[in-house]
Design an enzyme around this catalytic site. Structure first.
Site, PDB file in Angstrom:
ATOM      1  N   SER A 127       0.843  -1.199   0.000  1.00 54.41           N
ATOM      2  CA  SER A 127       0.000   0.000   0.000  1.00 54.41           C
ATOM      3  C   SER A 127       0.873   1.241   0.000  1.00 54.41           C
ATOM      4  CB  SER A 127      -0.848  -0.033   1.273  1.00 54.41           C
ATOM      5  OG  SER A 127      -1.419   1.226   1.509  1.00 54.41           O
ATOM      6  N   TYR A 152      -1.881  -0.569  10.684  1.00 57.87           N
ATOM      7  CA  TYR A 152      -2.127  -1.141   9.349  1.00 57.87           C
ATOM      8  C   TYR A 152      -0.928  -0.840   8.436  1.00 57.87           C
ATOM      9  CZ  TYR A 152      -3.621  -1.033   4.488  1.00 57.87           C
ATOM     10  OH  TYR A 152      -3.660  -1.188   3.121  1.00 57.87           O
ATOM     11  N   LYS A 156       2.138  -3.328   6.604  1.00 61.23           N
ATOM     12  CA  LYS A 156       2.531  -3.348   5.189  1.00 61.23           C
ATOM     13  C   LYS A 156       4.040  -3.103   5.061  1.00 61.23           C
ATOM     14  CE  LYS A 156      -1.439  -4.315   3.390  1.00 61.23           C
ATOM     15  NZ  LYS A 156      -1.691  -5.642   2.804  1.00 61.23           N
TER      16      LYS A 156
END
Ligand code: UD1
Length: 340
Positions: A127, A152, A156
């Site tokens: 991302s 989050y 990644k």
């Protein structure tokens, strides 16, 4: 020629389901695995409607290594596209253990199996969140990564590092795809974003508000240093994103020289939250009810992509823009409410 087998983790999810269709249409044989934690199993029959073939599916949690390995014992897997992960920025701030445990254990297990069973190519769903709070946009793959703004985002960043470290001793090729903001739906309006948990991403929140499932939506903050005070994002059509995965697989299996390559996948344009709302209202001729609320923890202020590297090396270029994103998302929302 025999189709190469591609294990798609998170296959019933939003990006996974669209990618399965594109893979099949381009000569690959996708196999799906998903634990249904945040996706709708009915997307399998919708996929079948679109491509005319039932995709083999495993209802397995990738956090269970033993069960995950059964797939590799049963199937000869040539490549893996690893989507399965939790993805809500705000929720990850509230529930960091859930995010680290789920996103990292799944990745470790699928990587371990991939190596043990000689998988040739591994595509990782990363991302743009790995860039953190960037100083300026457009962002290219050489932009220095800043600390992640959310758990989050950290999963990644760590996911990318785990892959780089873990594959060194194998002859596997890995492609890390840094998506900007995936949005919109399949042009058939048969599949789209359909999370089981409450939608948290902007475009599904917009369509759910427009259809009347939410009385009013919130715009998270209008006091950022941007042209109208709301955050800037780069929305990329899900059809374009799905195609990029097939092209990344072609690249990894047949042309990739370096063991790990990173590509941005975005549209190259930034829109504020208010501009996105306005685009939806204009394209679909629908008025949205919204209010300005507090900033959402974990949000970066502004980011949009340069996708030159993907254009030059994957031969990928977005075909659709914000208009088609908002149109297709709305068609999907109306359609899924008809069939509920
Ligand atoms: C982040 C990642 C993106 C990833 C996505 C997965 C960044 C910069 N981007 O997207 O790469 O694919 O997570 O979920 O980290 N908003 C509202 N009201 C709402 C919902 C959202 O105002 O009800 C605003 C957000 O504050 C944000 C924008 O809309 O400014 C987009 O939010 P969202 O769709 O949730 O995606 P990101 O968090 O930007």
């Amino acid at each position: 020629m025999q189709r190469k087998t591609v294990l798609v983790t998170g296959g019933t999810g939003y990006i996974g389901s669209h990618t399965i269709i594109n893979l099949y249409e381009h000569g690959y044989l996708p196999i799906s695995i998903d634990n249904g934690m945040n996706s709708d199993i009915s997307s399998l029959s919708k996929i079948e409607d679109i491509i005319g073939v039932r995709i083999k599916h495993y209802n397995i949690d990738l956090q269970d290594l033993t069960k995950t390995e059964t797939i590799f014992k049963e199937q000869k897997i040539d490549a893996i596209i690893h989507f399965a992960a939790l993805k809500a920025v705000g929720e990850s701030v509230e529930k960091p253990f859930l995010y680290f445990r789920n996103n990292l254990n799944s990745l470790l297990n699928v990587q371990e199996c991939a190596q043990k069973y000689g998988v040739k190519a591994f595509i990782f769903s990363s991302s743009c969140t790995v860039y953190g709070e960037v100083k300026s946009s457009p962002v290219d793959e050489y932009t220095e990564l800043q600390p992640a703004e959310s758990p989050y985002g950290r999963t990644k960043q760590m996911g990318e590092e785990i892959i780089e470290d873990c594959i060194k001793k194998s002859d596997m090729k890995a492609v890390l795809l840094r998506y900007f903001n995936p949005a919109g739906a399949h042009l058939s309006a048969k599949i789209g974003e359909s999370p089981i948990n409450t939608a948290q991403n902007l475009v599904p929140v917009i369509t759910e508000t427009a259809i009347g499932n939410r009385p009013c939506m919130k715009v998270f903050g209008n006091d950022y240093d941007t042209r109208d005070g709301t955050c800037v994002r780069d929305y990329i059509h899900i059809m374009d994103l799905a195609e990029a995965h097939t092209l990344a697989l072609d690249f990894a299996l047949y042309r990739q020289q370096n063991q790990v390559e990173v590509f941005n996948l975005g549209s190259g344009s930034g829109y504020t939250v208010l501009e996105a709302i306005n685009a939806f209202e204009t394209v679909n001729n629908v008025k949205l009810s919204y209010e300005i609320s507090a900033r959402r923890p974990g949000d970066v202020v502004a980011i949009y992509s340069s996708y030159e590297k993907a254009k030059n090396q994957l031969y990928w270029q977005p075909k659709y823009g914000i208009k088609e994103i908002m149109q297709s998302a709305w068609e999907w929302e109306k359609n899924r409410n008809l069939t509920k």
